[in-house]
Design a protein around this motif. Structure first.
Motif, PDB file in Angstrom:
ATOM      1  N   LEU A 127      -0.922 -50.245 -18.079  1.00 47.68           N
ATOM      2  CA  LEU A 127      -0.028 -49.236 -17.536  1.00 47.68           C
ATOM      3  C   LEU A 127       0.141 -48.083 -18.512  1.00 47.68           C
ATOM      4  O   LEU A 127      -0.131 -48.210 -19.715  1.00 47.68           O
ATOM      5  N   HIS A 128       0.564 -46.957 -17.973  1.00 53.96           N
ATOM      6  CA  HIS A 128       0.917 -45.839 -18.836  1.00 53.96           C
ATOM      7  C   HIS A 128       2.127 -45.146 -18.235  1.00 53.96           C
ATOM      8  O   HIS A 128       2.403 -45.274 -17.038  1.00 53.96           O
ATOM      9  N   ALA A 129       2.878 -44.470 -19.072  1.00 49.66           N
ATOM     10  CA  ALA A 129       4.138 -43.904 -18.590  1.00 49.66           C
ATOM     11  C   ALA A 129       4.579 -42.747 -19.473  1.00 49.66           C
ATOM     12  O   ALA A 129       4.157 -42.622 -20.618  1.00 49.66           O
ATOM     13  N   VAL A 130       5.429 -41.914 -18.906  1.00 47.04           N
ATOM     14  CA  VAL A 130       6.051 -40.835 -19.666  1.00 47.04           C
ATOM     15  C   VAL A 130       7.439 -41.282 -20.056  1.00 47.04           C
ATOM     16  O   VAL A 130       8.257 -41.621 -19.202  1.00 47.04           O
ATOM     17  N   SER A 131       7.705 -41.272 -21.329  1.00 47.77           N
ATOM     18  CA  SER A 131       9.014 -41.692 -21.813  1.00 47.77           C
ATOM     19  C   SER A 131       9.767 -40.494 -22.361  1.00 47.77           C
ATOM     20  O   SER A 131       9.309 -39.825 -23.295  1.00 47.77           O
ATOM     21  N   ARG A 132      10.908 -40.248 -21.755  1.00 51.72           N
ATOM     22  CA  ARG A 132      11.777 -39.181 -22.255  1.00 51.72           C
ATOM     23  C   ARG A 132      13.150 -39.724 -22.633  1.00 51.72           C
ATOM     24  O   ARG A 132      14.068 -38.952 -22.895  1.00 51.72           O
TER      25      ARG A 132
ATOM     26  N   CYS B  48      -3.665 -40.924 -14.631  1.00 52.82           N
ATOM     27  CA  CYS B  48      -3.634 -41.569 -13.313  1.00 52.82           C
ATOM     28  C   CYS B  48      -4.965 -41.348 -12.595  1.00 52.82           C
ATOM     29  O   CYS B  48      -5.532 -42.268 -11.992  1.00 52.82           O
TER      30      CYS B  48
ATOM     31  N   ARG C 137       2.230 -45.959  -8.595  1.00 55.67           N
ATOM     32  CA  ARG C 137       2.848 -44.900  -9.396  1.00 55.67           C
ATOM     33  C   ARG C 137       4.316 -44.835  -9.017  1.00 55.67           C
ATOM     34  O   ARG C 137       4.661 -44.725  -7.842  1.00 55.67           O
TER      35      ARG C 137
ATOM     36  N   GLU D   7       3.492 -34.253 -18.536  1.00 55.47           N
ATOM     37  CA  GLU D   7       3.190 -34.422 -17.110  1.00 55.47           C
ATOM     38  C   GLU D   7       1.702 -34.357 -16.856  1.00 55.47           C
ATOM     39  O   GLU D   7       1.133 -35.179 -16.128  1.00 55.47           O
TER      40      GLU D   7
ATOM     41  N   MET E   8       0.023 -49.080 -22.417  1.00 56.53           N
ATOM     42  CA  MET E   8      -0.034 -50.512 -22.720  1.00 56.53           C
ATOM     43  C   MET E   8      -1.448 -51.007 -22.446  1.00 56.53           C
ATOM     44  O   MET E   8      -2.007 -50.782 -21.377  1.00 56.53           O
TER      45      MET E   8
ATOM     46  N   GLN F 195      14.236 -46.248 -19.992  1.00 58.09           N
ATOM     47  CA  GLN F 195      13.977 -45.397 -18.832  1.00 58.09           C
ATOM     48  C   GLN F 195      12.652 -44.669 -19.037  1.00 58.09           C
ATOM     49  O   GLN F 195      12.361 -44.177 -20.127  1.00 58.09           O
ATOM     50  N   LEU F 196      11.896 -44.604 -17.978  1.00 58.35           N
ATOM     51  CA  LEU F 196      10.639 -43.874 -18.038  1.00 58.35           C
ATOM     52  C   LEU F 196      10.610 -42.882 -16.888  1.00 58.35           C
ATOM     53  O   LEU F 196      10.955 -43.235 -15.757  1.00 58.35           O
ATOM     54  N   ASP F 197      10.185 -41.679 -17.189  1.00 54.29           N
ATOM     55  CA  ASP F 197      10.154 -40.669 -16.137  1.00 54.29           C
ATOM     56  C   ASP F 197       9.177 -41.036 -15.038  1.00 54.29           C
ATOM     57  O   ASP F 197       9.447 -40.883 -13.862  1.00 54.29           O
ATOM     58  N   GLU F 198       8.006 -41.441 -15.474  1.00 53.02           N
ATOM     59  CA  GLU F 198       6.963 -41.798 -14.510  1.00 53.02           C
ATOM     60  C   GLU F 198       6.189 -42.961 -15.078  1.00 53.02           C
ATOM     61  O   GLU F 198       6.006 -43.058 -16.296  1.00 53.02           O
ATOM     62  N   LEU F 199       5.720 -43.809 -14.201  1.00 55.93           N
ATOM     63  CA  LEU F 199       4.951 -44.956 -14.653  1.00 55.93           C
ATOM     64  C   LEU F 199       3.811 -45.220 -13.685  1.00 55.93           C
ATOM     65  O   LEU F 199       3.973 -45.099 -12.472  1.00 55.93           O
ATOM     66  N   PHE F 200       2.671 -45.572 -14.238  1.00 62.43           N
ATOM     67  CA  PHE F 200       1.512 -45.930 -13.428  1.00 62.43           C
ATOM     68  C   PHE F 200       1.072 -47.306 -13.890  1.00 62.43           C
ATOM     69  O   PHE F 200       0.768 -47.494 -15.073  1.00 62.43           O
ATOM     70  N   VAL F 201       1.048 -48.245 -12.975  1.00 62.43           N
ATOM     71  CA  VAL F 201       0.607 -49.585 -13.343  1.00 62.43           C
ATOM     72  C   VAL F 201      -0.591 -49.956 -12.475  1.00 62.43           C
ATOM     73  O   VAL F 201      -0.596 -49.717 -11.265  1.00 62.43           O
ATOM     74  N   THR F 202      -1.594 -50.551 -13.106  1.00 58.22           N
ATOM     75  CA  THR F 202      -2.803 -50.896 -12.372  1.00 58.22           C
ATOM     76  C   THR F 202      -2.560 -52.122 -11.500  1.00 58.22           C
ATOM     77  O   THR F 202      -1.829 -53.044 -11.870  1.00 58.22           O
TER      78      THR F 202
ATOM     79  N   PHE G 238      -0.033 -37.404 -18.200  1.00 57.99           N
ATOM     80  CA  PHE G 238       0.197 -38.557 -17.326  1.00 57.99           C
ATOM     81  C   PHE G 238      -0.684 -38.480 -16.086  1.00 57.99           C
ATOM     82  O   PHE G 238      -1.344 -39.455 -15.717  1.00 57.99           O
ATOM     83  N   SER G 239      -0.685 -37.327 -15.432  1.00 57.48           N
ATOM     84  CA  SER G 239      -1.463 -37.187 -14.198  1.00 57.48           C
ATOM     85  C   SER G 239      -2.955 -37.333 -14.447  1.00 57.48           C
ATOM     86  O   SER G 239      -3.668 -37.949 -13.651  1.00 57.48           O
TER      87      SER G 239
END
Lengths: 205, 189
Positions: B71-76, B139, A135, B132, B89, A150-157, B135-136
């Motif tokens: 993967l997953h992400a927050v895009s702002r 996860c 993360r 948020e 993705m 840009q991504l605020d947060e990213l989670f990659v497996t 996203f959480s």
């Protein structure tokens, strides 16, 4: 009539968690060794082994060597120092036996994660679990065609990670040792999330 | 309002199914779903422990299994995409009306197409502050699905020890599952 002078207790697997969503293939698997409990008394496992770097599967790859407990309960990250250790016995054990422990020591650092599909994510490591799921926060993501966003947060497996860059300023050995110490603190000195701190005495005593 | 033939032939992977009832960690109504830039309509995103599901208000939708989500992400970043969203993705192919293989066609690399199919979903909630939590929740659910290909513990097991954290090496740690399990044990006094 045979005479057995030692007991061979059969080991019962801990009950599976009732909650849904148990991880696939992660059921408890507790196995009995050949010897009796008596023979093993006092012997403690103190093994750190590098489970290996699998070619083409990533520079640092988790090789879980044991399935000891029910599927890990994902825990929220409480505000903590960099030495945060997983609340799951299984995850601590996996981490202790693989180089993922080094990645866990990168918490708080900015680094780059390269993915299998040739995209890359650079950001601050929020957490790395025993399965090498990473993360990141404040991420600059370059997709496989080169587009940057840009991504605020990213989670990659973990499965999709090819490389994790270790920043130059990181002392690899120190980082590993610090993480191991954090795990051992939880293990030997107790704590809320310590796995199985007491054992019922054998019922047949 | 997005006019979308969701139930028709346009997006054939859309199906009608009831919303998940168990293990729903987060539910976000009024969320638009897009696949490779095409809108699938507005509906509810269900982030459940077993799978990720999205159902349009008309009742059709799709599900994604966590092991397929890379993967997953927050895009702002509005310069990259004009609305704040949850980006997901997926290692899978989804049929599209235009039959256009996303991205890989440009590279003209067939082998790439076979090895690494990628689908990009965007979930745009009307309530941006929910990103948020979405996203959480994802996860947490992802962590429930460790990679099965990575589980080679059977091969590694040496048949000797198993519990690092056992106090004094005792094997027995839990109450017996079978009643009378130890009754046949012989005891020397």
């Amino acid at each position: 009539m045979g005479h057995r002078d030692r007991r061979t207790p059969r080991v019962a697997a801990p009950p599976l968690p009732a909650a849904g969503g148990a991880g696939r293939g992660a059921g408890p698997r507790v196995r009995e060794g050949r010897g009796s409990a008596g023979q093993r008394a006092g012997r403690r496992r103190r093994r750190l082994c590098v489970q290996g770097l699998a070619h083409g599967q990533g520079l640092l790859r988790v090789r879980p060597s044991r399935r000891l407990s029910p599927a890990p309960v994902p825990s929220p990250c409480p505000a903590a120092a960099a030495m945060e250790v997983s609340h799951s016995l299984k995850e601590r054990t996996i981490a202790e036996n693989s180089l993922v422990i080094l990645l866990q020591g990168l918490r708080g650092r900015v680094t780059t994660v390269e993915l299998r599909d040739e995209s890359a994510a650079a950001g601050r490591v929020t957490s790395v679990d025993a399965f090498m799921n990473v993360r990141l926060a404040q991420v600059t993501f370059t997709d496989r065609r080169g587009a940057v966003s840009q991504l605020d947060e990213l989670f990659v497996t973990g499965r999709n990670i090819r490389y994790v860059h270790i920043p130059d300023e990181v002392d690899i050995r120190a980082a590993i040792e610090e993480q191991l110490q954090a795990i051992h603190r939880v293990r030997y000195f107790g704590g809320r999330d310590k796995g199985r701190s007491e054992f019922p005495h054998a019922k047949h005593k | 309002m997005v006019e979308q033939g969701g139930g028709g032939g346009a997006m054939s992977f859309l199906k009608r199914f009831p919303p998940p009832a168990d293990g729903v960690r987060h539910q976000q109504p009024d969320t638009e779903a897009l696949l490779a830039g095409r809108s699938l309509g507005s509906g509810t995103l269900y982030i459940a422990e077993s799978r990720l599901s999205w159902l349009e208000n008309s009742g059709v939708g799709f599900s994604l299994d966590y092991p397929t989500i890379s993967l997953h992400a927050v895009s702002r970043d509005l310069s990259a995409y004009p609305r704040e969203h949850l980006y997901v993705m997926v290692n899978a192919k989804f049929e599209e009306e235009t039959k256009e293989a996303p991205m890989t066609e440009e590279e003209g690399d067939d082998s790439d197409d076979d090895v690494e199919p990628i689908a990009e979903f965007r979930f745009v909630p009307s309530d941006k502050s929910a990103l948020e939590a979405m996203f959480s929740a994802m996860c947490e659910c992802q962590a429930l699905h460790p990679d099965p290909d990575d589980e080679d513990s059977d091969n590694d097991y040496e048949g000797d020890e198993y519990d690092v954290e056992a106090r004094d090496g005792m094997e027995v740690d839990i109450a017996p599952v079978v009643a009378g399990q130890f009754e046949d044990a012989e005891v020397d006094h």
